[in-house]
Design a protein around this motif. Structure first.
Motif, PDB file in Angstrom:
ATOM      1  N   GLU A   1      33.717   3.891   0.623  1.00 51.00           N
ATOM      2  CA  GLU A   1      32.368   4.205   0.140  1.00 51.00           C
ATOM      3  C   GLU A   1      32.111   5.676   0.448  1.00 51.00           C
ATOM      4  OE1 GLU A   1      29.341   2.015   2.308  1.00 51.00           O
ATOM      5  OE2 GLU A   1      29.745   3.096   4.151  1.00 51.00           O
TER       6      GLU A   1
ATOM      7  N   ARG B   1      39.137   0.932  -3.189  1.00 51.86           N
ATOM      8  CA  ARG B   1      39.158  -0.402  -2.577  1.00 51.86           C
ATOM      9  C   ARG B   1      40.319  -1.196  -3.162  1.00 51.86           C
ATOM     10  NH1 ARG B   1      32.661  -1.963  -2.599  1.00 51.86           N
ATOM     11  NH2 ARG B   1      32.049   0.002  -1.614  1.00 51.86           N
TER      12      ARG B   1
ATOM     13  N   GLU C   1      40.938  -4.026  -4.272  1.00 56.48           N
ATOM     14  CA  GLU C   1      40.272  -5.235  -4.750  1.00 56.48           C
ATOM     15  C   GLU C   1      41.309  -6.313  -5.056  1.00 56.48           C
ATOM     16  OE1 GLU C   1      37.161  -5.727  -4.831  1.00 56.48           O
ATOM     17  OE2 GLU C   1      36.147  -3.786  -4.982  1.00 56.48           O
TER      18      GLU C   1
ATOM     19  N   PHE D   1      34.732  -2.746 -14.548  1.00 56.57           N
ATOM     20  CA  PHE D   1      33.691  -3.329 -13.684  1.00 56.57           C
ATOM     21  C   PHE D   1      34.150  -3.329 -12.231  1.00 56.57           C
ATOM     22  CE2 PHE D   1      31.617  -6.818 -11.468  1.00 56.57           C
ATOM     23  CZ  PHE D   1      30.284  -6.531 -11.733  1.00 56.57           C
TER      24      PHE D   1
ATOM     25  N   MET E   1      37.204  -1.812 -10.071  1.00 57.87           N
ATOM     26  CA  MET E   1      38.394  -0.968 -10.089  1.00 57.87           C
ATOM     27  C   MET E   1      38.906  -0.727  -8.677  1.00 57.87           C
ATOM     28  SD  MET E   1      36.517   1.752 -12.508  1.00 57.87           S
ATOM     29  CE  MET E   1      37.768   2.818 -13.152  1.00 57.87           C
TER      30      MET E   1
ATOM     31  N   PHE F   1      37.349   4.242  -7.990  1.00 56.51           N
ATOM     32  CA  PHE F   1      36.137   4.331  -8.789  1.00 56.51           C
ATOM     33  C   PHE F   1      35.230   5.403  -8.208  1.00 56.51           C
ATOM     34  CE2 PHE F   1      33.378   1.947  -5.805  1.00 56.51           C
ATOM     35  CZ  PHE F   1      34.344   1.347  -5.020  1.00 56.51           C
TER      36      PHE F   1
ATOM     37  N   GLN G   1      31.280   6.531  -6.951  1.00 58.92           N
ATOM     38  CA  GLN G   1      29.948   6.055  -6.552  1.00 58.92           C
ATOM     39  C   GLN G   1      28.931   7.185  -6.632  1.00 58.92           C
ATOM     40  OE1 GLN G   1      30.754   4.388  -2.568  1.00 58.92           O
ATOM     41  NE2 GLN G   1      30.296   2.379  -3.437  1.00 58.92           N
TER      42      GLN G   1
ATOM     43  N   GLU H   1      25.614   7.775  -4.488  1.00 56.23           N
ATOM     44  CA  GLU H   1      24.888   7.164  -3.374  1.00 56.23           C
ATOM     45  C   GLU H   1      23.854   8.127  -2.808  1.00 56.23           C
ATOM     46  OE1 GLU H   1      27.314   3.751  -1.508  1.00 56.23           O
ATOM     47  OE2 GLU H   1      28.141   5.594  -0.691  1.00 56.23           O
TER      48      GLU H   1
ATOM     49  N   GLU I   1      26.135  -7.435 -10.663  1.00 53.58           N
ATOM     50  CA  GLU I   1      25.635  -6.297  -9.890  1.00 53.58           C
ATOM     51  C   GLU I   1      25.984  -4.955 -10.542  1.00 53.58           C
ATOM     52  OE1 GLU I   1      27.204  -6.135  -5.907  1.00 53.58           O
ATOM     53  OE2 GLU I   1      26.631  -4.043  -5.654  1.00 53.58           O
ATOM     54  N   LEU I   2      24.950  -4.120 -10.647  1.00 54.79           N
ATOM     55  CA  LEU I   2      25.155  -2.759 -11.140  1.00 54.79           C
ATOM     56  C   LEU I   2      24.898  -1.762 -10.010  1.00 54.79           C
ATOM     57  CD1 LEU I   2      25.397  -0.592 -13.359  1.00 54.79           C
ATOM     58  CD2 LEU I   2      23.076  -1.116 -14.053  1.00 54.79           C
TER      59      LEU I   2
ATOM     60  N   HIS J   1      20.043  -1.006  -0.154  1.00 57.83           N
ATOM     61  CA  HIS J   1      20.305  -1.616   1.152  1.00 57.83           C
ATOM     62  C   HIS J   1      19.450  -0.974   2.233  1.00 57.83           C
ATOM     63  CE1 HIS J   1      24.426  -1.581  -0.936  1.00 57.83           C
ATOM     64  NE2 HIS J   1      23.930  -2.787  -1.095  1.00 57.83           N
TER      65      HIS J   1
ATOM     66  N   ARG K   1      19.743  -0.183   5.738  1.00 57.96           N
ATOM     67  CA  ARG K   1      20.910  -0.154   6.634  1.00 57.96           C
ATOM     68  C   ARG K   1      20.540   0.022   8.094  1.00 57.96           C
ATOM     69  NH1 ARG K   1      26.154   1.884   3.405  1.00 57.96           N
ATOM     70  NH2 ARG K   1      27.128   1.626   5.423  1.00 57.96           N
TER      71      ARG K   1
ATOM     72  N   GLU L   1      19.387   2.926   1.625  1.00 58.90           N
ATOM     73  CA  GLU L   1      20.458   3.414   0.750  1.00 58.90           C
ATOM     74  C   GLU L   1      20.296   2.897  -0.679  1.00 58.90           C
ATOM     75  OE1 GLU L   1      25.126   3.295   1.259  1.00 58.90           O
ATOM     76  OE2 GLU L   1      24.409   1.276   0.911  1.00 58.90           O
TER      77      GLU L   1
ATOM     78  N   SER M   1      22.877   2.703  -3.980  1.00 55.64           N
ATOM     79  CA  SER M   1      24.297   2.915  -4.253  1.00 55.64           C
ATOM     80  C   SER M   1      24.677   2.308  -5.592  1.00 55.64           C
ATOM     81  CB  SER M   1      25.122   2.255  -3.136  1.00 55.64           C
ATOM     82  OG  SER M   1      26.487   2.328  -3.452  1.00 55.64           O
TER      83      SER M   1
ATOM     84  N   GLY N   1      27.629   2.308  -8.844  1.00 60.00           N
ATOM     85  CA  GLY N   1      28.959   2.698  -9.309  1.00 60.00           C
ATOM     86  C   GLY N   1      28.818   3.434 -10.636  1.00 60.00           C
TER      87      GLY N   1
END
Ligand code: GAP
Length: 513
Positions: free
Chosen positions: A218, A250, A252, A260, A262, A265, A267, A269, A332-333, A337, A339, A372, A374, A376
């Motif tokens: 992240e 990541r 994944e 969607f 990857m 990718f 971010q 934020e 989720e788009l 959060h 934190r 936060e 965040s 993508g």
């Protein structure tokens, strides 16, 4: 009507055919869940990034940007909790040998129940016609209420089991729901195991001195470790924010659904540093602000919804997603959060450096809390692109493929087309391009009949086509064709820039946030 799968396949092939997205290293058969952006894709991606950056940094006088390195000291990831807790629960099907995320299997099952609710709604809307009240139907129909209760109970149990790390119960849930492997149809599952998503690498020239590093999962941690640098050098007063865009990585397990999910990718934020105790109000404020940003792009209010998290990430005391209706359903788009002081307090502990803010109003120092946002960038790209791609039936019984991108984000704002390749028309068209290119991206196209060129520009998403014809030679006017309505108007060449600018200027669109 095409089904969801067909629509999604069309999105993927259109993205390739029109130079938006290519599979990474395609000539070597590609790399799973890694993609390259083509000549149009890079422009759309840059425009989305700029639209976000301006909304965050330019329009908020208490938010500044940074650009931190991808490599960070490895202790960063110990402090952030990623070494110990950035895991996905995995399950293998013993027959197909396919690996799945256990929580995704359960969520997909819930999505099927929710699809049944949608079906009931569609049926009832047909039956009741204009008198149909969707909200009342959802709140009173016994079948719908039954489905809702079932879906909620499953998600609640999943959330609790994951929070308690009770992986045996996650497996039990999969078995109780009789979830089968989508590939083999078999229900022969292994136990659920945790799998860390960070990619490791090494820094250093010799084997002995090499240091184990991670590719950042992240961008947020680059902001946390720079919190005091920015606060001091920028003389920032709480509340203030630091924004950043950049690559994240990541490993994944379930890397599918095109861009969607990857492995590499980008971010966008923003960490908003606040006084402890005020997190609830900032959480609500940022949820609203971010939704407004999305809605300003005009992609349809009905395509967004909030989803509050049952299972919280290891750093959050409240979290919600902004979900978007992708071709494969609501997903989720963006995440918002709360934190707490989790990150800064842990970086204090691991680095033994104070990461505190002296609050002149309170006359004391404290570790700020963090709110936060965040999102993508690639996922936003997919939302914009899939929403824009449409097949339209025309009056003369033909169809056209049109990419109705928000004009502010379109790669080219206009295409200039001489009607024929002679009589001085190409020269005039080229002169228009040479004037306009100082203000925005423009394309020039003289190949094929003009109708085919219009279709090509529709498919690539260009909001305006400017056609230079024989009348232009006489009176210095051209036609402007609008992509979405296909209407044409005749305007003086001197007015072309103004017409386009009004429709594409970021300033005008950003007024909607
Ligand atoms: N700093 C908080 C954070 O990273 P996250 O919910 O894990 O939170 C934030 O990720 C956003 O990043 C997601 O809402 C999504 O848009 C995007 N994202 C996360 N993983 C992704 C992946 N594998 N591929 C593409 N986008 C991803």
């Amino acid at each position: 009507m095409a089904n969801k799968e067909d629509i999604f396949k069309r999105v993927i092939s259109h993205a390739k055919e029109y130079g938006y997205i290519f599979q990474s290293s395609e000539i070597y058969d590609g790399l799973s869940a890694v993609y390259d952006y083509g000549q149009n894709g890079v422009e759309l991606k840059n425009n989305i990034r700029e639209y976000w950056w301006r909304a965050m940094v330019q329009l908020n006088d208490n938010i500044v940007g940074i650009d931190a390195a991808i490599f960070m000291h490895p202790t960063t990831w110990k402090a952030s909790g990623h070494v110990d807790a950035f895991n996905d629960p995995l399950i293998d099907n013993k027959d197909s040998k396919k690996r799945y995320r256990a929580d995704v299997l359960v969520e997909d099952h819930v999505a099927k129940i929710e699809a049944k609710i949608d079906k009931e709604v569609t049926k009832a809307a047909k039956r009741f016609g204009d008198t149909f009240d969707k909200q009342q139907f959802l709140a009173t129909n016994t079948r719908v209420l039954g489905y809702r209760e079932k879906a909620d109970a499953i998600l609640k149990r999943l959330g609790k089991s994951l929070e308690k790390e009770d992986l045996a119960d996650v497996k039990a849930l999969i078995e109780e729901l009789e979830i089968a492997c989508p590939l083999s149809g078999s229900k022969n599952w292994t136990d659920v195991k945790q799998f860390n998503l960070m990619f490791g690498t090494k820094l250093g020239s010799t084997a002995e001195s090499a240091m184990d590093l991670y590719l950042r999962p992240e961008t947020a941690q680059g902001i946390f470790v720079n919190f005091l640098n920015v606060q001091k050098t920028g003389r920032m007063k709480i509340p203030f924010g630091i924004a950043q865009t950049g690559k994240a990585f990541r490993n994944e397990i379930v890397a599918r659904q095109f861009i969607f999910r990857m492995r590499e990718f980008e971010q966008m934020e923003m960490q908003y540093f606040i006084k402890p105790g005020t997190q609830k109000e900032w959480y609500e404020a940022w949820k609203e602000k971010r939704m407004k940003w999305h809605l300003s792009l005009g992609m349809g209010e009905e395509n967004y919804r909030f989803h509050d998290h049952e299972k919280l990430a290891h750093y959050a005391d409240a979290a919600a997603d902004i979900e978007f209706k992708f071709p494969f359903g609501f997903k989720e788009l963006e995440g918002i959060h709360s934190r707490t002081d989790f990150d800064l307090a842990n970086h204090e502990k691991y680095s033994s450096k104070k990461l505190q803010y002296f609050d002149p109003e309170e006359n004391k120092s404290y570790v700020p809390y963090v709110l936060e946002t965040s999102i993508g960038l690639d996922r936003m790209f997919l939302a914009v692109f899939s929403n824009a791609l449409q097949e339209e039936e025309l009056e003369n019984n033909t169809t056209r493929t049109v990419l109705k991108l928000p004009a502010v984000l379109a790669p080219n704002k206009a295409a200039v087309l001489p009607l024929v390749k002679k009589d001085g028309l190409p020269e005039i068209a080229q002169k228009i391009v040479d004037d306009l290119k100082w203000h925005f991206n423009v394309a020039y196209d003289e190949k094929d009949a003009v109708g085919r060129r219009y279709r090509r520009q529709d498919a690539v998403g260009t909001p305006f086509c400017i056609t230079v014809d024989h009348q232009t030679v006489e009176d210095d006017t051209v036609t402007i064709r609008h992509r979405d309505t296909m209407q044409q108007e005749r305007v003086a060449i001197s007015e072309v820039k103004g017409v386009i600018e009004k429709a594409v200027a970021m300033k005008e669109w950003l007024k909607g946030i």
